[in-house]
Enzyme design. Structure first.
Site, mmCIF file in Angstrom:
data_model
loop_
_atom_site.group_PDB
_atom_site.id
_atom_site.type_symbol
_atom_site.label_atom_id
_atom_site.label_comp_id
_atom_site.label_asym_id
_atom_site.label_seq_id
_atom_site.Cartn_x
_atom_site.Cartn_y
_atom_site.Cartn_z
ATOM 1 N N LYS A 147 -38.950 16.965 -23.647
ATOM 2 C CA LYS A 147 -39.545 17.833 -22.892
ATOM 3 C C LYS A 147 -38.551 18.932 -22.308
ATOM 4 O O LYS A 147 -37.297 19.421 -22.363
ATOM 5 C CB LYS A 147 -38.634 16.730 -21.398
ATOM 6 C CG LYS A 147 -38.839 15.403 -20.957
ATOM 7 C CD LYS A 147 -38.445 14.349 -19.806
ATOM 8 C CE LYS A 147 -39.351 13.793 -19.435
ATOM 9 N NZ LYS A 147 -40.760 13.995 -18.458
ATOM 10 N N LYS A 255 -48.390 5.165 -17.058
ATOM 11 C CA LYS A 255 -47.185 4.701 -16.572
ATOM 12 C C LYS A 255 -47.971 4.017 -15.626
ATOM 13 O O LYS A 255 -48.348 4.118 -14.456
ATOM 14 C CB LYS A 255 -46.362 5.748 -15.559
ATOM 15 C CG LYS A 255 -45.769 6.328 -16.844
ATOM 16 C CD LYS A 255 -44.802 7.727 -16.307
ATOM 17 C CE LYS A 255 -44.163 8.469 -17.370
ATOM 18 N NZ LYS A 255 -45.286 9.272 -17.889
#
Length: 336
Positions: A147, A255
């Protein structure tokens, strides 16, 4: 049939940093369904300031949908398109009520094969990210997701460079997730710099909702671009197809709690396949209840021969997670 709602707060072992902020705890709603001796459980876990159903009266709206399912025995999927985390929780609760632990029969759900997963390195200082990266590699991960977007870009670029100096593309697949952090006028330049280091893909380099800019980036970028946040709130099939047709990403990342529950995830994968766009599935910081359902869904969608690493390595995030028969061995998630 009855459905009871339990609110619970989970606590992270260490702060989980993204470009939108740092998570230290996680609020979820567990749905406990019962019908005679049969029991089922599902998880509703909207992400604050990100989920399209992150609403102030979440518990009240969830109760209303649970009442309807109790009354009718079926899930109002069309009405729940706008509430993907609620839909996912109800889908999971009903499946486990009627099918038990094995939501979908597969070699994975029988404990015969594992699902390959990526290791996740959260944002932090340069030293923290380097240390976390080394830990993931020592644990046996051969695909690692970084990230980025929280610290100075030159430092992040140096981190990527150091990783590549030690590990070739054949040894470690590198994925990046910018969480929309790059300014529009700097994005292409940053992607060009990153492309020197054999990056598999980068998620959401610019913020969501800028379809024309994202389409230009996907066309010009030397790195394959994957959409994530871009998919949030795009809930009907024609709009999904229109958006993918305009932007033409290399991948979409799904997701279920954010992107339409199980039904919406299947719809996204089907549309993307028709257009030659790749996909993989990740969890969204759910407890093991949600992770278990997502992993079984993943095995059902992609089959037992799955080789692309999925984003399902979140089971050890919380100090007070819910026990489920899930285990990470090396770079695979297994059901015990």
């Amino acid at each position: 049939m009855t459905i009871d709602i339990e609110e619970r707060t989970l606590h992270f072992r260490q702060p989980a940093g993204t470009s939108r902020g740092v998570y230290t705890e996680r609020k979820i709603w567990l749905l406990h369904a019962s019908e005679g001796p049969a029991q089922g459980v599902g998880e509703c876990a909207p992400l604050p300031q990100l989920s399209c159903d992150d609403i102030p009266n979440y518990g009240d709206v969830l109760r209303r949908f649970c009442d309807e399912v109790e009354r009718t025995g079926s899930i109002p999927c069309e009405e729940l398109r706008r509430y993907p985390s609620m839909l996912f929780g109800l889908e999971t609760a009903m499946l486990s009520l009627h099918r038990g632990q094995q939501l979908f029969p597969s070699a994975f759900s029988r404990g015969e094969v594992g699902i390959p997963i990526n290791g996740l390195v959260w944002m932090g200082t340069y030293e923290e990210m380097l240390s976390r990266m080394e830990q993931k590699l020592e644990q046996g991960f051969r695909c690692v997701k970084l990230k980025i977007g929280a610290i100075d870009f030159d430092r992040e670029l140096d981190l990527v460079k150091r990783i590549r100096q030690r590990f070739s593309r054949q040894e470690v697949e590198l994925r990046l997730d910018a969480n929309g952090a790059f300014p529009i006028d700097e994005a292409l330049y940053k992607l060009e710099l990153l492309s020197q280091y054999d990056i598999h893909s980068i998620e959401q380099p610019i913020r969501q909702g800028l379809w024309a800019y994202m389409a230009d980036l996907c066309r010009e970028s030397p790195l394959p671009i994957a959409l994530d946040e871009e998919l949030i709130g795009v809930n009907d099939a024609p709009t999904k197809r229109q958006m993918l047709n305009i932007i033409r990403p290399a991948y979409i990342i799904l997701k279920p709690s954010l992107h339409g529950g199980m039904a919406g995830t299947r719809e996204w994968v089907s549309i993307a396949r028709d257009m030659g766009i790749g996909s993989w599935i990740t969890s969204a910081l759910e407890s093991n209840v949600g992770l278990n359902a997502i992993a079984q869904l993943c095995a059902d969608i992609y089959g037992d021969g799955l080789t692309m690493p999925q984003g399902l390595g979140t089971g050890q995030l919380f100090t007070d997670n819910i026990d489920m028969p899930l285990e990470v061995r090396g770079d695979k998630l297994w059901m015990g």
